[in-house]
Design a protein around this motif. Sequence first.
Motif, PDB file in Angstrom:
ATOM      1  N   THR A 114      21.154  31.570 103.586  1.00  0.00           N
ATOM      2  CA  THR A 114      22.276  32.221 102.897  1.00  0.00           C
ATOM      3  C   THR A 114      21.748  33.140 101.805  1.00  0.00           C
ATOM      4  N   ASP A 115      22.357  34.308 101.707  1.00  0.00           N
ATOM      5  CA  ASP A 115      22.011  35.266 100.660  1.00  0.00           C
ATOM      6  C   ASP A 115      22.699  34.820  99.373  1.00  0.00           C
ATOM      7  N   VAL A 116      21.919  34.700  98.302  1.00  0.00           N
ATOM      8  CA  VAL A 116      22.471  34.260  97.021  1.00  0.00           C
ATOM      9  C   VAL A 116      22.458  35.440  96.059  1.00  0.00           C
ATOM     10  N   PRO A 171      17.758  33.892  97.161  1.00  0.00           N
ATOM     11  CA  PRO A 171      18.252  34.678  96.018  1.00  0.00           C
ATOM     12  C   PRO A 171      17.797  36.129  96.113  1.00  0.00           C
ATOM     13  N   SER A 172      18.772  37.060  96.047  1.00  0.00           N
ATOM     14  CA  SER A 172      18.434  38.471  96.246  1.00  0.00           C
ATOM     15  C   SER A 172      18.824  39.347  95.072  1.00  0.00           C
ATOM     16  N   SER A 173      19.128  38.729  93.914  1.00  0.00           N
ATOM     17  CA  SER A 173      19.641  39.583  92.841  1.00  0.00           C
ATOM     18  C   SER A 173      18.542  40.152  91.942  1.00  0.00           C
ATOM     19  N   ALA A 201       9.827  40.938  96.668  1.00  0.00           N
ATOM     20  CA  ALA A 201       9.603  42.355  96.362  1.00  0.00           C
ATOM     21  C   ALA A 201      10.724  43.149  97.003  1.00  0.00           C
ATOM     22  N   LYS A 202      11.808  43.268  96.246  1.00  0.00           N
ATOM     23  CA  LYS A 202      12.971  43.998  96.740  1.00  0.00           C
ATOM     24  C   LYS A 202      13.062  45.311  95.985  1.00  0.00           C
ATOM     25  N   PHE A 203      12.925  46.378  96.720  1.00  0.00           N
ATOM     26  CA  PHE A 203      12.896  47.697  96.104  1.00  0.00           C
ATOM     27  C   PHE A 203      14.300  48.285  95.955  1.00  0.00           C
ATOM     28  N   PRO A 210      24.283  51.480 104.406  1.00  0.00           N
ATOM     29  CA  PRO A 210      25.206  50.900 105.397  1.00  0.00           C
ATOM     30  C   PRO A 210      25.578  49.458 105.078  1.00  0.00           C
ATOM     31  N   PHE A 211      24.643  48.692 104.540  1.00  0.00           N
ATOM     32  CA  PHE A 211      24.924  47.300 104.165  1.00  0.00           C
ATOM     33  C   PHE A 211      26.038  47.246 103.130  1.00  0.00           C
ATOM     34  N   ARG A 212      25.952  48.147 102.159  1.00  0.00           N
ATOM     35  CA  ARG A 212      26.952  48.105 101.078  1.00  0.00           C
ATOM     36  C   ARG A 212      28.333  48.431 101.617  1.00  0.00           C
ATOM     37  N   GLU A 213      28.391  49.266 102.641  1.00  0.00           N
ATOM     38  CA  GLU A 213      29.690  49.501 103.282  1.00  0.00           C
ATOM     39  C   GLU A 213      30.126  48.222 104.010  1.00  0.00           C
ATOM     40  N   ASP A 223      23.290  52.339  88.959  1.00  0.00           N
ATOM     41  CA  ASP A 223      22.503  52.021  90.149  1.00  0.00           C
ATOM     42  C   ASP A 223      21.773  50.708  89.902  1.00  0.00           C
ATOM     43  N   ARG A 224      20.923  50.317  90.827  1.00  0.00           N
ATOM     44  CA  ARG A 224      20.260  49.019  90.709  1.00  0.00           C
ATOM     45  C   ARG A 224      18.813  49.141  90.213  1.00  0.00           C
ATOM     46  N   LYS A 225      18.494  50.318  89.678  1.00  0.00           N
ATOM     47  CA  LYS A 225      17.091  50.558  89.331  1.00  0.00           C
ATOM     48  C   LYS A 225      16.577  49.747  88.155  1.00  0.00           C
ATOM     49  N   TYR A 227      17.014  46.563  87.876  1.00  0.00           N
ATOM     50  CA  TYR A 227      16.608  45.223  88.316  1.00  0.00           C
ATOM     51  C   TYR A 227      15.853  45.204  89.636  1.00  0.00           C
ATOM     52  N   GLN A 228      16.165  46.116  90.546  1.00  0.00           N
ATOM     53  CA  GLN A 228      15.347  46.180  91.764  1.00  0.00           C
ATOM     54  C   GLN A 228      14.119  47.056  91.493  1.00  0.00           C
ATOM     55  N   MET A 229      13.107  46.927  92.344  1.00  0.00           N
ATOM     56  CA  MET A 229      11.833  47.578  92.040  1.00  0.00           C
ATOM     57  C   MET A 229      11.788  49.077  92.327  1.00  0.00           C
ATOM     58  N   VAL A 254       9.470  40.852 101.635  1.00  0.00           N
ATOM     59  CA  VAL A 254       9.352  42.252 101.236  1.00  0.00           C
ATOM     60  C   VAL A 254      10.538  42.967 101.874  1.00  0.00           C
ATOM     61  N   LYS A 255      11.162  43.852 101.108  1.00  0.00           N
ATOM     62  CA  LYS A 255      12.383  44.506 101.575  1.00  0.00           C
ATOM     63  C   LYS A 255      12.531  45.864 100.908  1.00  0.00           C
ATOM     64  N   PRO A 256      12.831  46.933 101.635  1.00  0.00           N
ATOM     65  CA  PRO A 256      12.902  47.065 103.087  1.00  0.00           C
ATOM     66  C   PRO A 256      11.534  46.848 103.761  1.00  0.00           C
ATOM     67  N   VAL A 280      16.018  46.597 107.026  1.00  0.00           N
ATOM     68  CA  VAL A 280      17.369  46.684 106.458  1.00  0.00           C
ATOM     69  C   VAL A 280      18.335  47.615 107.196  1.00  0.00           C
ATOM     70  N   SER A 281      19.569  47.606 106.705  1.00  0.00           N
ATOM     71  CA  SER A 281      20.664  48.313 107.367  1.00  0.00           C
ATOM     72  C   SER A 281      20.379  49.791 107.649  1.00  0.00           C
ATOM     73  N   GLY A 282      19.833  50.493 106.667  1.00  0.00           N
ATOM     74  CA  GLY A 282      19.578  51.921 106.855  1.00  0.00           C
ATOM     75  C   GLY A 282      18.520  52.170 107.922  1.00  0.00           C
ATOM     76  N   THR A 325      16.285  41.174 111.096  1.00  0.00           N
ATOM     77  CA  THR A 325      16.659  42.467 111.664  1.00  0.00           C
ATOM     78  C   THR A 325      17.996  42.400 112.390  1.00  0.00           C
ATOM     79  N   TYR A 326      18.806  43.466 112.231  1.00  0.00           N
ATOM     80  CA  TYR A 326      20.076  43.561 112.940  1.00  0.00           C
ATOM     81  C   TYR A 326      19.839  43.731 114.444  1.00  0.00           C
ATOM     82  N   TYR A 327      18.613  43.954 114.831  1.00  0.00           N
ATOM     83  CA  TYR A 327      18.243  44.048 116.242  1.00  0.00           C
ATOM     84  C   TYR A 327      17.857  42.685 116.831  1.00  0.00           C
TER      85      TYR A 327
HETATM   86  C1  PBG Z   1      22.409  41.801  98.064  1.00  0.00           C
HETATM   87  C2  PBG Z   1      21.691  42.332  99.259  1.00  0.00           C
HETATM   88  C3  PBG Z   1      21.551  43.657  99.705  1.00  0.00           C
HETATM   89  C4  PBG Z   1      20.855  43.593 100.895  1.00  0.00           C
HETATM   90  C5  PBG Z   1      20.556  42.262 101.131  1.00  0.00           C
HETATM   91  N1  PBG Z   1      21.068  41.498 100.101  1.00  0.00           N
HETATM   92  C6  PBG Z   1      22.085  44.909  99.157  1.00  0.00           C
HETATM   93  C7  PBG Z   1      21.649  45.486  97.869  1.00  0.00           C
HETATM   94  O1  PBG Z   1      20.750  44.976  97.196  1.00  0.00           O
HETATM   95  O2  PBG Z   1      22.258  46.469  97.516  1.00  0.00           O
HETATM   96  C8  PBG Z   1      20.500  44.768 101.765  1.00  0.00           C
HETATM   97  C9  PBG Z   1      20.362  44.469 103.216  1.00  0.00           C
HETATM   98  C10 PBG Z   1      20.431  45.638 104.111  1.00  0.00           C
HETATM   99  O3  PBG Z   1      20.504  46.810 103.679  1.00  0.00           O
HETATM  100  O4  PBG Z   1      20.414  45.407 105.325  1.00  0.00           O
HETATM  101  N2  PBG Z   1      21.763  42.029  96.870  1.00  0.00           N
END
Ligand code: PBG
Length: 338
Positions: A114-116, A171-173, A201-203, A210-213, A223-225, A227-229, A254-256, A280-282, A325-327
């Motif tokens: 689960t994504d937290v 946890p992904s925040s 390492a979430k950039f 697309p995920f946010r949609e 923006d998320r700059k 807190y994200q890398m 590691v993401k993306p 990731v989604s994009g 992966t969505y694939y």
């Molecule tokens: C939540 C989260 C995001 C993704 C996974 N968990 C979006 C974001 O940080 O904006 C992205 C996944 C994807 O793009 O497929 N923080």
Amino acid sequence: MYKLKRLRVSKAMRDLTAQVNLGIHNLVMPYFVREGKKIRQPIEAMPGVFRFSRDELLKEVEQLRLAGVHSLILFGLPGEKDDAGLKAYSENGVIQKAVRALKKNFGDELAIITDVCLCGYTKHGHCGILKRQKAKGKRQKEFSIDNDETLKVLVKIALSHARAGADIVAPSSMMDGQVQAIRQELDKNGFSETAIMGYSAKFASNFYGPFREAAGSGMKFGDRKSYQMDFRNSDEALREIEADIQEGADILMVKPALAYLDIIAKAKERFAVPLAAFNVSGEYSMVKTYCKSTVHSPQSTGIEKELALEILTAIKRAGADIIITYYAKEAAGWLKKT
Ligand code: PBG
Ligand code: ZN
């Protein structure tokens, strides 16, 4: 002259000498879960991906299992949002109900992740609790996230997911100390067997659009700059990963993935801990859209399969043990036939 082509003459020879083979067991399928019944709602920005109500998710996961995939990661769309993220840790939240239903139906045959995070649950769409602004004029121009207040909420979310039956909480925040805080809370409450996958390492990436949609988690401002890398950095990625290991993460991420293969390779070289990569989604939508377009020649049917498997194999070759992966479901079908 070295005759390196000798080992490429036939498929049997190529298969025999192939160094990296993608395995179905290492794939994780992401799902968006929403409230309601009998809903399988297409996501425009992600062809082939849907938002599922719980009943439909159960049917879908049956198909996923038949394809041979045994792991999934869930993202929730709550019915209502507030800025404290209350619905994210409610006993009857969309994720909690989905996890309970999946566990009831599939038991331990499924590794449920689960994504937290808070971004899908807050009205402002940021991944944490906002610091109170001092009155600074009419419009809110700057904002900052309260790291420690956010940790208090993240631990509640993670605990509620563990209670529902999640095998792995992720946890992904990108709050500092999130893995440690969650580990302590889980242990204190008797969930020492629930694993943690850190989005280490979430950039701050442009590939999340697309995920946010899909998740309705886009932010209303900023923006998320903060807190994200920063995508210019790799040493910092290794420090983030190291911190997660010290805090008790069982799996790193590691993401993306595709634009960050160097980070995956370095992380794998340096740390002997299971490593996941989030394709990731994009990245997914880029390939899907390209394959639906007509730019490639008509004789290259099957290009999507070849292209998707090339990308997933490259992520594994770089060093990822687990690929989200969505694939996943489609790739499993292709891999079964090869
Ligand atoms: C939540 C989260 C995001 C993704 C996974 N968990 C979006 C974001 O940080 O904006 C992205 C996944 C994807 O793009 O497929 N923080
Ligand atoms: Zn978030």
